[in-house]
Design a protein around this motif. Structure first.
Motif, short mmCIF file in Angstrom:
data_model
loop_
_atom_site.label_atom_id
_atom_site.label_comp_id
_atom_site.label_asym_id
_atom_site.label_seq_id
_atom_site.Cartn_x
_atom_site.Cartn_y
_atom_site.Cartn_z
N PHE A 1 0.79 -1.12 0.13
CA PHE A 1 -0.01 0.09 0.05
C PHE A 1 0.91 1.39 0.08
O PHE A 1 0.73 2.06 -0.88
N VAL A 2 1.96 1.31 1.02
CA VAL A 2 2.68 2.45 0.92
C VAL A 2 3.59 2.80 -0.16
O VAL A 2 3.75 3.68 -0.78
N ILE A 3 4.30 1.67 -0.77
CA ILE A 3 5.04 1.68 -2.00
C ILE A 3 4.12 2.17 -3.21
O ILE A 3 4.69 3.17 -4.09
N ALA A 4 2.77 1.65 -3.30
CA ALA A 4 2.10 1.86 -4.37
C ALA A 4 1.78 3.32 -4.49
O ALA A 4 1.81 4.10 -5.45
N LEU A 5 1.22 3.96 -3.19
CA LEU A 5 0.98 5.27 -3.12
C LEU A 5 2.04 6.23 -3.36
O LEU A 5 1.80 7.21 -3.88
N ALA A 6 3.11 5.85 -2.85
CA ALA A 6 4.36 6.68 -3.05
C ALA A 6 4.81 6.91 -4.40
O ALA A 6 4.87 8.02 -4.83
N LEU A 7 4.64 5.78 -5.24
CA LEU A 7 4.97 5.86 -6.58
C LEU A 7 4.07 6.84 -7.38
O LEU A 7 4.09 7.29 -8.37
N LEU A 8 2.69 6.27 -6.81
CA LEU A 8 1.84 7.40 -7.52
C LEU A 8 1.72 8.70 -7.27
O LEU A 8 1.39 9.53 -8.05
N LEU A 9 2.08 9.13 -6.05
CA LEU A 9 1.89 10.57 -5.45
C LEU A 9 3.15 11.30 -5.78
O LEU A 9 3.23 12.50 -5.59
N LEU A 10 4.42 10.76 -5.91
CA LEU A 10 5.53 11.31 -5.90
C LEU A 10 5.79 12.29 -7.14
O LEU A 10 6.26 13.44 -6.84
N ARG A 11 5.39 12.07 -8.06
CA ARG A 11 5.40 13.10 -9.46
C ARG A 11 4.39 14.26 -8.96
O ARG A 11 5.03 15.38 -9.01
N PRO A 12 3.12 14.02 -8.56
CA PRO A 12 2.40 15.37 -8.41
C PRO A 12 2.97 16.14 -7.32
O PRO A 12 2.82 17.25 -7.06
N ALA A 13 3.19 15.31 -6.23
CA ALA A 13 3.78 16.31 -5.21
C ALA A 13 5.27 17.00 -5.17
O ALA A 13 5.17 17.95 -4.75
N LYS A 14 5.97 16.32 -6.36
CA LYS A 14 7.16 17.32 -6.66
C LYS A 14 6.80 18.26 -7.32
O LYS A 14 7.41 19.28 -7.19
N ALA A 15 6.04 18.16 -8.39
CA ALA A 15 5.36 19.18 -9.22
C ALA A 15 4.76 20.33 -8.19
O ALA A 15 4.72 21.50 -8.61
N CYS A 16 3.98 19.95 -7.22
CA CYS A 16 3.25 20.68 -6.50
C CYS A 16 4.22 21.75 -5.87
O CYS A 16 3.99 22.91 -5.50
N VAL A 17 5.12 21.11 -5.08
CA VAL A 17 6.32 21.78 -4.41
C VAL A 17 6.92 22.84 -5.28
O VAL A 17 7.26 23.91 -5.08
N LEU A 18 7.15 22.28 -6.64
CA LEU A 18 7.89 23.20 -7.60
C LEU A 18 7.13 24.46 -7.89
O LEU A 18 7.48 25.69 -7.86
N ALA A 19 5.75 24.15 -8.18
CA ALA A 19 4.90 25.31 -8.26
C ALA A 19 4.50 26.43 -7.19
O ALA A 19 4.47 27.26 -7.14
N LEU A 20 4.73 25.65 -5.79
CA LEU A 20 4.56 26.55 -4.75
C LEU A 20 5.81 27.12 -4.68
O LEU A 20 5.76 28.59 -4.26
N GLN A 21 6.94 26.80 -5.02
CA GLN A 21 8.35 27.76 -5.05
C GLN A 21 8.11 28.65 -6.08
O GLN A 21 8.42 29.75 -5.85
N TYR A 22 7.47 28.38 -7.12
CA TYR A 22 7.21 29.46 -8.21
C TYR A 22 6.49 30.68 -7.87
O TYR A 22 6.50 31.71 -7.92
N ARG A 23 5.36 30.18 -7.08
CA ARG A 23 4.20 31.10 -6.47
C ARG A 23 5.17 32.23 -5.50
O ARG A 23 4.79 33.35 -5.28
N HIS A 24 5.73 31.56 -4.53
CA HIS A 24 6.30 32.21 -3.38
C HIS A 24 7.60 32.67 -3.47
O HIS A 24 8.11 33.83 -2.71
N ARG A 25 8.41 32.42 -4.66
CA ARG A 25 9.80 32.96 -4.61
C ARG A 25 9.92 33.22 -6.22
O ARG A 25 11.23 32.56 -6.62
N ARG A 26 9.10 33.93 -6.88
CA ARG A 26 9.23 33.93 -8.50
C ARG A 26 10.41 34.68 -8.87
O ARG A 26 10.88 34.26 -10.02
N ASP A 27 11.10 35.32 -7.87
CA ASP A 27 12.31 35.99 -8.36
C ASP A 27 13.54 34.89 -8.71
O ASP A 27 14.48 35.25 -9.32
#
Length: 123
Positions: free
Chosen positions: A91-117
């Motif tokens: 269960f943990v491995i399947a969800l980790a593989l499923l959620l890792l790409r969107p989680a990494k993209a979300c953090v990248l998008a949050l970095q862009y939103r709050h540290r655009r410079d």
């Protein structure tokens, strides 16, 4: 030549694994390799890669859900002692593989939103 881009939600860009500035370009080249620049707007993405931060969040979140699952399986069903660990591990491995790409993209998008410079337009 300042171009106007739509205000894109970090959650929406992250779930779509799309560029946080234009919403059209892809963020990944491969499973977790971030592209150098957005193919549509030229936003430099690789220099602002979130690294292992999203993986740490997922470890904590999935660990807090996987351990109770194992305890529940052990107490609710008459199964061998190794079965709850196996089921919770899958269960943990399947969800980790499923959620890792969107989680990494979300953090990248949050970095862009709050540290655009920190993001510079390339080529």
């Amino acid at each position: 030549m300042a171009e106007s881009y739509p205000d894109i939600s970090p959650l929406k860009a992250g779930l779509a694994c799309a560029c946080p500035r234009c919403g059209r370009g892809r963020v990944f080249d491969g499973f977790l390799s971030v592209v150098d620049h957005c193919p549509h707007c030229g936003l430099a993405l690789r220099e602002n890669d979130s690294g292992d931060g999203p993986a740490i969040f997922l470890i904590f979140i999935l660990g807090f859900s996987g351990v109770p699952l194992a305890f529940w399986i052990d107490s609710a069903f008459d199964v061998p002692a190794w079965m709850p660990g196996l089921v919770a591990g899958i269960f943990v491995i399947a969800l980790a593989l499923l959620l890792l790409r969107p989680a990494k993209a979300c953090v990248l998008a949050l970095q862009y939103r709050h540290r655009r410079d920190d993001f510079e337009t390339g080529g």
